[in-house]
Design a protein around this motif. Structure first.
Motif, PDB file in Angstrom:
ATOM      1  N   ARG A 126      -4.764   7.123  -5.350  1.00 32.95           N
ATOM      2  CA  ARG A 126      -5.114   8.326  -4.755  1.00 32.95           C
ATOM      3  C   ARG A 126      -6.106   7.828  -3.448  1.00 32.95           C
ATOM      4  N   LEU A 127      -6.978   6.783  -3.686  1.00 33.28           N
ATOM      5  CA  LEU A 127      -7.522   6.262  -2.711  1.00 33.28           C
ATOM      6  C   LEU A 127      -6.789   5.757  -1.329  1.00 33.28           C
ATOM      7  N   VAL A 128      -5.896   5.130  -1.667  1.00 30.10           N
ATOM      8  CA  VAL A 128      -4.894   4.451  -0.669  1.00 30.10           C
ATOM      9  C   VAL A 128      -4.126   5.723   0.114  1.00 30.10           C
ATOM     10  N   LYS A 144       2.521  11.417 -10.310  1.00 26.46           N
ATOM     11  CA  LYS A 144       1.590  12.653 -10.515  1.00 26.46           C
ATOM     12  C   LYS A 144       2.455  13.983 -10.821  1.00 26.46           C
ATOM     13  N   THR A 165      -5.170   8.684   0.411  1.00 29.69           N
ATOM     14  CA  THR A 165      -6.139   9.455   1.090  1.00 29.69           C
ATOM     15  C   THR A 165      -6.231   8.473   2.469  1.00 29.69           C
ATOM     16  N   SER A 166      -6.587   7.234   2.406  1.00 31.48           N
ATOM     17  CA  SER A 166      -6.701   6.397   3.495  1.00 31.48           C
ATOM     18  C   SER A 166      -5.545   6.608   4.555  1.00 31.48           C
ATOM     19  N   VAL A 205      -4.654   5.364 -15.722  1.00 30.16           N
ATOM     20  CA  VAL A 205      -5.698   6.098 -15.013  1.00 30.16           C
ATOM     21  C   VAL A 205      -6.225   5.114 -13.662  1.00 30.16           C
ATOM     22  N   ARG A 206      -6.444   3.907 -13.996  1.00 30.86           N
ATOM     23  CA  ARG A 206      -7.032   3.088 -12.702  1.00 30.86           C
ATOM     24  C   ARG A 206      -5.701   2.866 -11.636  1.00 30.86           C
ATOM     25  N   LYS A 241       0.916  -1.172   0.016  1.00 26.54           N
ATOM     26  CA  LYS A 241      -0.065   0.031  -0.156  1.00 26.54           C
ATOM     27  C   LYS A 241       0.731   1.328   0.133  1.00 26.54           C
ATOM     28  N   GLU A 275      -3.279   8.799   4.832  1.00 23.90           N
ATOM     29  CA  GLU A 275      -3.376  10.356   5.113  1.00 23.90           C
ATOM     30  C   GLU A 275      -4.327  10.591   6.449  1.00 23.90           C
ATOM     31  N   ARG A 303      -6.148   6.400  -9.703  1.00 20.27           N
ATOM     32  CA  ARG A 303      -7.102   6.388  -8.856  1.00 20.27           C
ATOM     33  C   ARG A 303      -7.086   5.376  -7.490  1.00 20.27           C
ATOM     34  N   MET A 304      -6.666   4.201  -7.802  1.00 20.28           N
ATOM     35  CA  MET A 304      -6.458   3.473  -6.668  1.00 20.28           C
ATOM     36  C   MET A 304      -5.210   3.971  -5.737  1.00 20.28           C
TER      37      MET A 304
END
Lengths: 352, 251
Positions: free
Chosen positions: B219-221, B151, B223-224, B212-213, B140, B226, B216-217
């Motif tokens: 970014r979600l990880v 990015k 965010t979690s 792209v996938r 992760k 953080e 996005r994955m």
């Protein structure tokens, strides 16, 4: 009914408590757990605005009067779903039982829905109790607490075989809403304590049941989102998300909301105050007025927007649908209102 | 709560400070990572005190945001802290204590005996080194860190085909890259200068079509990670009445 900026909203609190964690209710020999548990909850209250904090003594046991004032009078909540959490290994008469919830609900008809609970480790006796509770409290939902200790066992999983008779009983009894605590927990020791994968299996096997994941799997939002995007009957319960993040961590809150709106969608998100951890008023008020901070900022640009219709769904209409609660016509939405979940994007992600 | 004053918050210094060794111990602890948050335990303020003696004995006190923090993560951090300090040649003995934790007694005793996780909780777990848990979080952390670098490159105008064609050696040096390479080495994912710059959690090279996938994955990880780090900081601060963390985001 809650009024915000001159507009009226129908509010369903999908997750609240009426507990007794006072020292008089601590099990002898297990005091440190009973004390640690409630003090840990009390620390969470510290994440809300300072003027809403309570002293520990009140937090351990608040009164019916406090409940009615904070939930109905101040919070403007139309209907609240009361969750039952027993923790009888630590609290003598239970932390927050269906019985105690039922007593309160009987005094406020139409305002409170009692959710029951079950535990597969109780076997036949547990099934009998579930049937009795279903009749007594007209159960439409249960809250499952997989981290609960029981006779030396420190927890269970939703995909255990022993759960199957309980799912069958739920269907038979008309209990369609399965709230699952997937959030901060102290079990299990040897695995990732927050792993929501057992929900995935149960939700796939039981499409007639709705699985509302309280606390959205915090601190495993990513695992929850990857699962929820694939399971049409998995919902996000916002308890702790609003209370714990909106005030204390507004930027993180915005990102978490953005992710939930993207992966899960506004039709499958339910407000829950988690009262008495946090009072509902500041949560509802803040959420109805919420938008991404600097909405045009690049950091938030890829997330779906949340408009007024979406907020109406989240604070009440989604839960009203799941629980069959009658909403006054003037507080309903036209059928096509709001922003649908980003299904195409989500499918692109899971298919890729 | 009676917690020893934190060493980086102007608390009292030991009467007989051994400054050189102490600094080296702190530097070693900078390398101990909270596996769940992918941050050093020092910047998370989990180290509440470090005491050293002239003879090379070291005592480290650790504190966590709540008494109910997961025992598995608590054990990993405490054991890693012990091992990191023990690797310093001038250290004679090291004691690591976890303060005010509901399984602190079990964990401290196992650490003192030099045992693993099963030693702390006999009969309750058969996972002695918590390897699978550690690995899951390394993967992760890797995706979140790599995506941050990727990015940055995309924002500065690079195209999808271009970034997936890059090698490790093409990346601008910095802490994110260094941490990615460490994680890749630990996970057994190739990290030679000519290895692909960006990989999937499985170790396979990233493709332009999957970009792209993957973002996005990631970014979600991220965010979690953080959000969890944020919650841990807030709870720790409230529990120990600490001054506002410099990493802290204001309301």
């Amino acid at each position: 009914m809650y009024e915000h900026n001159g507009e009226k909203y129908f509010i369903v609190d999908g997750h609240c408590h009426f507990w007794d964690a006072s020292p008089a209710n601590w099990v002898k020999g297990h005091e440190q757990y009973a004390k640690g548990w409630i003090e840990c909850f009390h620390a969470y209250m510290g994440l809300g605005p300072p003027e809403t904090h309570w002293p520990l003594e009140k937090f351990q046991k608040y009164s019916e009067q406090d409940f009615v004032h904070d939930m109905f009078e101040e919070g403007g909540i139309d209907v609240a779903v009361m969750q039952s959490t027993y923790l009888k290994e630590w609290y003598t008469t239970g932390f927050n039982t269906a019985e105690e919830n039922g007593r309160l609900a009987a005094k406020y008809p139409g305002k409170l829905i009692v959710n029951g609970r079950w535990d597969p480790r109780e076997g036949e006796a547990g099934l009998d109790e579930l049937r009795a509770d279903a009749e007594k409290y007209q159960l439409r939902g249960v809250k499952l607490y997989t981290a609960e200790w029981h006779n030396g066992s420190r927890g269970w999983r939703l995909d255990d075989d022993a759960c199957e008779p309980f799912y069958a009983a739920c269907k038979e009894l008309g209990i369609t809403n399965i709230h699952v605590h997937k959030g901060p927990t102290i079990w299990p020791l040897d695995k990732d304590a927050f792993d929501p994968r057992d929900v995935d299996q149960a939700a796939t096997d039981h499409p007639e049941l709705n699985f509302i994941i309280e606390h959205v799997g915090l601190p495993r939002i990513e695992d929850f989102c990857f699962m929820a995007t694939q399971e049409p009957n998995v919902y996000a319960g916002l308890s702790v998300v609003i209370g714990g993040l909106m005030h204390a961590r507004p930027r993180f809150f915005a990102k978490v909301m953005g992710e939930l709106l993207f992966w899960v969608g506004e039709d499958k998100i339910l407000f829950g105050s988690d009262y008495g951890i946090w009072e509902p008023k500041w949560q509802i008020d803040g959420f109805l007025g919420w938008d991404y901070p600097e909405a045009d900022h690049e950091e938030y640009s890829d997330y779906p927007r949340l408009n007024n219709a979406g907020k109406r769904k989240i604070v009440g209409l989604n839960a009203a649908r799941l629980y069959g609660i009658e909403v006054p016509p003037e507080l309903r939405l036209p059928d096509d209102a709001g922003t649908p979940a980003a299904q195409e994007d989500a499918q692109l992600v899971q298919a890729g | 709560m009676n917690t020893p004053a934190a060493f980086r918050e102007g608390g009292p210094q030991p009467a007989r400070a051994e400054p050189v060794l102490r600094e080296r111990v702190l530097a070693a602890l900078d390398g101990v990572i909270d596996p769940e948050l992918d941050e050093p335990i020092t910047t998370l303020r989990f180290v509440s005190s470090v005491d050293v003696t002239a003879g090379g004995d070291v005592e480290v006190m650790l504190r966590l945001p709540t008494p109910q923090c997961a025992p598995n993560f608590a054990f990993l951090m405490a054991a890693d802290a012990r091992d990191a300090v023990r690797r310093l040649p001038e250290v004679r003995g090291v004691m690591v204590h976890l303060e005010d934790h509901y399984t602190g007694h079990e964990i401290n005793a196992a650490l003192a005996r030099g045992e693993g996780f099963t030693g702390a909780f006999p009969g309750e777990t058969d996972d002695d080194d918590l390897g699978a848990l550690r690995e899951l979080f390394q993967r992760k952390a890797l995706i979140a860190r790599q995506a941050r670098i990727c990015k940055m490159l995309l924002d500065s105008g690079a195209g999808a085909e271009e970034v997936v064609a890059l090698s490790v050696a093409d990346l601008p040096d910095g802490p994110d890259i260094q941490r990615c390479l460490t994680l890749r080495a630990e996970l057994g994912i190739a990290c030679e200068p000519r290895s692909p710059a960006f990989v999937l959690p499985s170790g396979e090279p990233l493709t332009a079509g999957g970009l792209v996938r993957w973002l996005r994955m990631a970014r979600l990880v991220a965010t979690s990670l953080e959000a969890n780090g944020g919650i841990c900081r807030s709870l720790l601060q409230a529990r120990h009445d600490l001054a506002t963390d410099p990493e802290e985001e204001g309301p």
